[in-house]
Design a protein around this motif. Sequence first.
Motif, PDB file in Angstrom:
ATOM      1  N   VAL A   4      39.682  46.424  35.694  1.00 13.06           N
ATOM      2  CA  VAL A   4      40.176  47.298  34.642  1.00 13.06           C
ATOM      3  C   VAL A   4      38.956  47.720  33.838  1.00 13.06           C
ATOM      4  N   ALA A   5      38.760  49.042  33.704  1.00 15.28           N
ATOM      5  CA  ALA A   5      37.558  49.592  33.067  1.00 15.28           C
ATOM      6  C   ALA A   5      37.845  50.243  31.719  1.00 15.28           C
ATOM      7  N   SER A   6      39.036  50.035  31.189  1.00 15.46           N
ATOM      8  CA  SER A   6      39.409  50.563  29.878  1.00 15.46           C
ATOM      9  C   SER A   6      40.106  49.443  29.114  1.00 15.46           C
ATOM     10  N   ARG A  57      49.793  46.056  35.199  1.00 17.63           N
ATOM     11  CA  ARG A  57      49.236  46.345  33.879  1.00 17.63           C
ATOM     12  C   ARG A  57      48.151  45.308  33.616  1.00 17.63           C
ATOM     13  N   GLY A  58      46.991  45.770  33.144  1.00 16.80           N
ATOM     14  CA  GLY A  58      45.911  44.837  32.864  1.00 16.80           C
ATOM     15  C   GLY A  58      45.088  45.268  31.677  1.00 16.80           C
ATOM     16  N   ARG A  59      44.196  44.369  31.267  1.00 17.27           N
ATOM     17  CA  ARG A  59      43.306  44.621  30.131  1.00 17.27           C
ATOM     18  C   ARG A  59      41.862  44.561  30.590  1.00 17.27           C
ATOM     19  N   LEU A  60      41.014  45.162  29.773  1.00 22.84           N
ATOM     20  CA  LEU A  60      39.580  45.119  30.014  1.00 22.84           C
ATOM     21  C   LEU A  60      39.159  43.665  30.213  1.00 22.84           C
ATOM     22  N   GLY A  61      38.381  43.417  31.216  1.00 20.58           N
ATOM     23  CA  GLY A  61      37.948  42.057  31.536  1.00 20.58           C
ATOM     24  C   GLY A  61      38.566  41.559  32.825  1.00 20.58           C
ATOM     25  N   PHE A  62      39.717  42.152  33.223  1.00 17.70           N
ATOM     26  CA  PHE A  62      40.314  41.738  34.498  1.00 17.70           C
ATOM     27  C   PHE A  62      39.470  42.275  35.643  1.00 17.70           C
ATOM     28  N   MET A  63      39.172  41.405  36.591  1.00 15.66           N
ATOM     29  CA  MET A  63      38.458  41.843  37.793  1.00 15.66           C
ATOM     30  C   MET A  63      38.761  40.882  38.927  1.00 15.66           C
ATOM     31  N   THR A  64      38.826  41.431  40.122  1.00 14.99           N
ATOM     32  CA  THR A  64      39.086  40.593  41.290  1.00 14.99           C
ATOM     33  C   THR A  64      37.762  40.132  41.894  1.00 14.99           C
ATOM     34  N   PRO A  65      37.798  39.003  42.582  1.00 11.05           N
ATOM     35  CA  PRO A  65      36.626  38.643  43.379  1.00 11.05           C
ATOM     36  C   PRO A  65      36.458  39.676  44.507  1.00 11.05           C
ATOM     37  N   ARG A  66      35.263  39.747  45.072  1.00  9.45           N
ATOM     38  CA  ARG A  66      35.090  40.561  46.280  1.00  9.45           C
ATOM     39  C   ARG A  66      35.971  39.939  47.357  1.00  9.45           C
ATOM     40  N   HIS A  67      36.636  40.804  48.114  1.00 10.49           N
ATOM     41  CA  HIS A  67      37.518  40.299  49.170  1.00 10.49           C
ATOM     42  C   HIS A  67      37.651  41.322  50.278  1.00 10.49           C
ATOM     43  N   LEU A  68      38.270  40.894  51.358  1.00 13.50           N
ATOM     44  CA  LEU A  68      38.414  41.751  52.537  1.00 13.50           C
ATOM     45  C   LEU A  68      39.771  41.477  53.172  1.00 13.50           C
ATOM     46  N   HIS A  69      40.480  42.543  53.501  1.00 16.71           N
ATOM     47  CA  HIS A  69      41.738  42.458  54.256  1.00 16.71           C
ATOM     48  C   HIS A  69      41.442  43.058  55.631  1.00 16.71           C
ATOM     49  N   THR A  70      41.743  42.340  56.685  1.00 20.85           N
ATOM     50  CA  THR A  70      41.497  42.915  58.007  1.00 20.85           C
ATOM     51  C   THR A  70      42.560  43.934  58.390  1.00 20.85           C
ATOM     52  N   SER A  71      43.723  43.878  57.758  1.00 11.56           N
ATOM     53  CA  SER A  71      44.819  44.775  58.143  1.00 11.56           C
ATOM     54  C   SER A  71      45.247  45.762  57.070  1.00 11.56           C
ATOM     55  N   GLU A  72      45.175  45.364  55.798  1.00  6.81           N
ATOM     56  CA  GLU A  72      45.773  46.169  54.739  1.00  6.81           C
ATOM     57  C   GLU A  72      44.773  47.057  54.023  1.00  6.81           C
TER      58      GLU A  72
END
Length: 170
Positions: free
Chosen positions: A101-103, A46-61
Amino acid sequence: MSSLTAGEVVHVDPSALSTIDHIGILARVVLPGEVTGGNFAVVEQRGRLGFMTPRHLHTSESETFIVLEGALEGWCEGKSILVEAGQVLHLPANREHAFRVASDRAHHYIVVSPGGFEEFYPATGTVLDRSAFDEAPPLQGPVSPEKVDELAAWLAPRGASITGPPPFAP
């Protein structure tokens, strides 16, 4: 659930699970990879507007988002897509990505395949009272440089990396 082994029938009551504040989003590991023989894991958020992850990369998942309420914006290698309640977003392994989160609020599941990566949440987040999951998610500001360093240190030995700041406008 840790006493269960792969191949058993599993029933999960999410209200009995730990709630984790993970960089400003509430998360609970609904089905750990150890129960699915490492095939996948399920995390509820559950999140609110304003939450965002950094750009990232998973080699396996890979990460597949199932949006229950609200909207998320996914970003993968320069392309953005908005997904709303009832829709699904798949972010494949080995491709730089992020989401936000875009809402006003959002509620979703993430299916992580293969399983194991769900350990990220308790390892780098803060465990809260179980009832916290039903409360308003925290207001999210930018992830601090110190926290980014902590996340990167956990990710590196697992074949994942933070590749840059969030690709979204604040």
